[in-house]
Design an enzyme around this catalytic site. Structure first.
Site, short mmCIF file in Angstrom:
data_model
loop_
_atom_site.label_atom_id
_atom_site.label_comp_id
_atom_site.label_asym_id
_atom_site.label_seq_id
_atom_site.Cartn_x
_atom_site.Cartn_y
_atom_site.Cartn_z
N HIS A 63 0.84 -1.21 0.00
CA HIS A 63 0.00 0.00 0.00
C HIS A 63 0.88 1.26 0.00
O HIS A 63 1.29 1.75 1.04
CB HIS A 63 -0.93 -0.01 1.21
CG HIS A 63 -1.99 1.03 1.15
ND1 HIS A 63 -3.26 0.82 1.62
CD2 HIS A 63 -2.00 2.30 0.66
CE1 HIS A 63 -3.99 1.91 1.44
NE2 HIS A 63 -3.23 2.82 0.86
N ARG A 67 2.18 8.72 -6.46
CA ARG A 67 1.75 10.06 -6.90
C ARG A 67 1.98 10.37 -8.38
O ARG A 67 1.51 11.39 -8.86
CB ARG A 67 2.43 11.17 -6.08
CG ARG A 67 2.26 11.05 -4.58
CD ARG A 67 0.82 11.15 -4.15
NE ARG A 67 0.68 11.32 -2.72
CZ ARG A 67 -0.40 10.98 -2.05
NH1 ARG A 67 -1.45 10.46 -2.67
NH2 ARG A 67 -0.46 11.18 -0.75
N ASP A 154 -8.76 3.43 -3.28
CA ASP A 154 -8.16 3.95 -2.05
C ASP A 154 -8.00 5.47 -2.05
O ASP A 154 -7.62 6.07 -3.05
CB ASP A 154 -6.80 3.30 -1.80
CG ASP A 154 -6.17 3.82 -0.54
OD1 ASP A 154 -6.79 3.65 0.53
OD2 ASP A 154 -5.09 4.43 -0.61
N HIS A 181 -10.93 0.69 0.83
CA HIS A 181 -10.80 1.82 1.75
C HIS A 181 -12.18 1.97 2.40
O HIS A 181 -13.12 2.43 1.77
CB HIS A 181 -10.42 3.07 0.95
CG HIS A 181 -10.47 4.36 1.73
ND1 HIS A 181 -9.35 5.13 1.95
CD2 HIS A 181 -11.49 5.02 2.32
CE1 HIS A 181 -9.68 6.20 2.64
NE2 HIS A 181 -10.98 6.18 2.88
N ASP A 307 0.85 2.50 3.81
CA ASP A 307 0.01 3.57 3.28
C ASP A 307 0.86 4.84 3.12
O ASP A 307 0.43 5.94 3.47
CB ASP A 307 -1.22 3.83 4.16
CG ASP A 307 -2.25 4.72 3.44
OD1 ASP A 307 -2.04 5.03 2.25
OD2 ASP A 307 -3.25 5.09 4.07
#
Ligand code: DOR
Ligand code: ZN
Length: 436
Positions: A63, A67, A154, A181, A307
């Site tokens: 996870h 970007r 997510d 999510h 994450d």
């Protein structure tokens, strides 16, 4: 070109290997693992004395937000992979909430092409719905063809249960797991931190635990109904964990992950209004943190995933209410888990490899051979004696947004090998990234 790793202590539950061994790597392939490898011809063999250091199979972070494309000011595939290499992750799965969203084959191809030149292995996750908006299904078959290993919106939930149901039906037929999510947006509203004592005394808008739990319950029911494989992302509450345990007992195909930050920090950390503590789901209360730790210990938690959510300084600037959600996690995960949980004997390095290697590989259907003769090894070396301070200047990620800034951690990843090639060397405290 030969490389000899001498006397490292191996933790490899994949191959049931533990203890001190020498490892010989020839032309990037592990050619020998034994108690004492003698290499007399020292001209073409580089020898590393790893006495006192640990050797683990390369870790997987399932996870990560890289970007790129679209938010290169926060992170790029290149810098995110550098951070992964420095953190001991040899494979990372990247979330699709980019710009454009990875809801189409062209974007997935773009990510794969960029990742080919990056330091670690990248596994793309495709979006469940078009533009991640939760309204219309993405072309799941084309995404699978393009090489995604999982589907997720997510960053946002799929609020519409009918759409999630159809998504699960498609995902099941394409043998892709859904990474969910879980957040009921109507319940979380414009909250910024966990609902409880601290949100009250700090005067910050609350996000109740039930906002997460209600969606975990829904998705478990939908997974049971459709037969889909469901993975709960960043699970953060005790009740959520109970729902997952119950579902597992009922034989439903469900797994879950927790993040290092939800295992390490409770909502009292928000007290200084540091925007780097703002994350979604929010840091929960002590009771939840204790339950998550227990869940890891008991094996209810399948995966620890960071994450990794890098943001710019500007994104995190200003009032708590307006700062972006997210913590940059790749480079501090292993050391912080070692400092707070492994040294305190909640679990050990073999468990770490299960949580951050074997299980994510199983969920994403990736090969995970461990440290084995004949393979191009993904492996890392960890120095349990190296203490270090988390500093903006030395983090490889563009995202410096971590509540651990300025903190001392114990133990550090000092070497990372991807496909038999050294990509990161911090043995001399220089944090060297190696491209060729
Ligand atoms: O804190 C978070 N940041 N949580 C998410 O779900 C998304 C992520 C992001 O993309 O920044
Ligand atoms: Zn995320």
């Amino acid at each position: 070109m030969k490389l000899l790793l001498k006397k490292g202590k191996i933790f490899d539950p994949v191959n049931n290997l533990s203890g001190e061994y020498d490892i010989l790597i020839e032309n990037r392939v592990v050619s020998k693992i034994s108690k004492n490898i003698m290499e007399k011809d020292s001209k073409d063999v580089e020898i590393y004395d790893l006495n006192g250091l640990y050797i683990l199979p390369g870790l997987i972070d399932m996870h990560v937000h890289l970007r790129e494309p679209g938010y290169e000011e926060k992170e790029t595939i290149k810098t995110g992979c550098e951070a992964a290499a420095a953190g001991g992750f040899t494979t990372i799965a990247c979330m699709p909430n980019t710009k454009p969203v990875a809801d189409n084959p062209a974007t997935v191809e773009y990510i794969k092409a960029k990742a080919e030149k990056a330091l670690v292995n990248v596994v793309p996750v495709g979006s469940i719905t078009k533009n991640g908006e939760g309204k219309e299904l993405a072309e799941i078959g084309f995404l699978k063809e393009a090489g995604v290993r999982a589907l997720s919106d997510d960053g946002n939930p799929v609020m519409n249960s009918e759409i999630m149901r159809r998504a699960m039906e498609y995902a099941a037929s394409f043998m892709l797991p859904i990474i969910s999510h879980c957040e009921d947006k109507n319940l979380s509203g414009d909250g910024v931190m966990n609902d409880g004592y601290y949100s009250t005394i700090l005067g910050l808008k609350p996000i109740p635990t039930v906002a997460e739990e209600i969606m975990i319950a829904r998705d478990i029911l939908l997974a049971e109904y459709t037969g889909a494989s469901l993975h709960i992302a960043h699970l953060s509450t005790e009740r959520g964990l109970e729902l997952v345990l119950d579902a597992k007992r009922r034989g439903i195909n469900v797994s879950c992950e927790v993040t290092p930050h939800h295992l390490l920090f409770d909502d009292s950390y928000v007290t200084g209004y540091d925007p780097d503590t703002k994350v979604n789901p929010p840091l929960r209360d002590k009771r939840d943190v204790t339950a998550l730790r227990e869940g890891v210990k008991m094996g209810i938690v399948d995966v620890i995933a960071t994450d990794h959510a890098p943001h710019t300084y500007e994104d995190k600037l200003g009032e708590y209410d307006y700062a972006a959600f997210g913590i940059s996690g790749l480079e501090t995960a292993v050391s912080s888990l070692y400092t707070e949980l492994i040294l305190k004997e909640l679990f050990d390095f073999n468990d770490l490899v299960r949580l951050m290697g074997i299980n994510p590989a199983r969920i994403l259907k990736l090969d995970y051979p461990g440290i084995r003769v004949g393979t191009r090894a993904d492996l890392i070396v960890f120095d349990p004696g190296r203490n270090w301070k988390v500093e903006k200047e030395t983090l490889k990620s563009k995202g410096k947004n971590t509540p651990l800034l300025g903190k001392e951690l114990k133990g550090k990843v000092v070497l990372t090998f991807v496909k038999g090639k050294m990509v990161y060397n911090d043995l001399e405290n220089k944090g060297v990234l190696i491209y060729e």
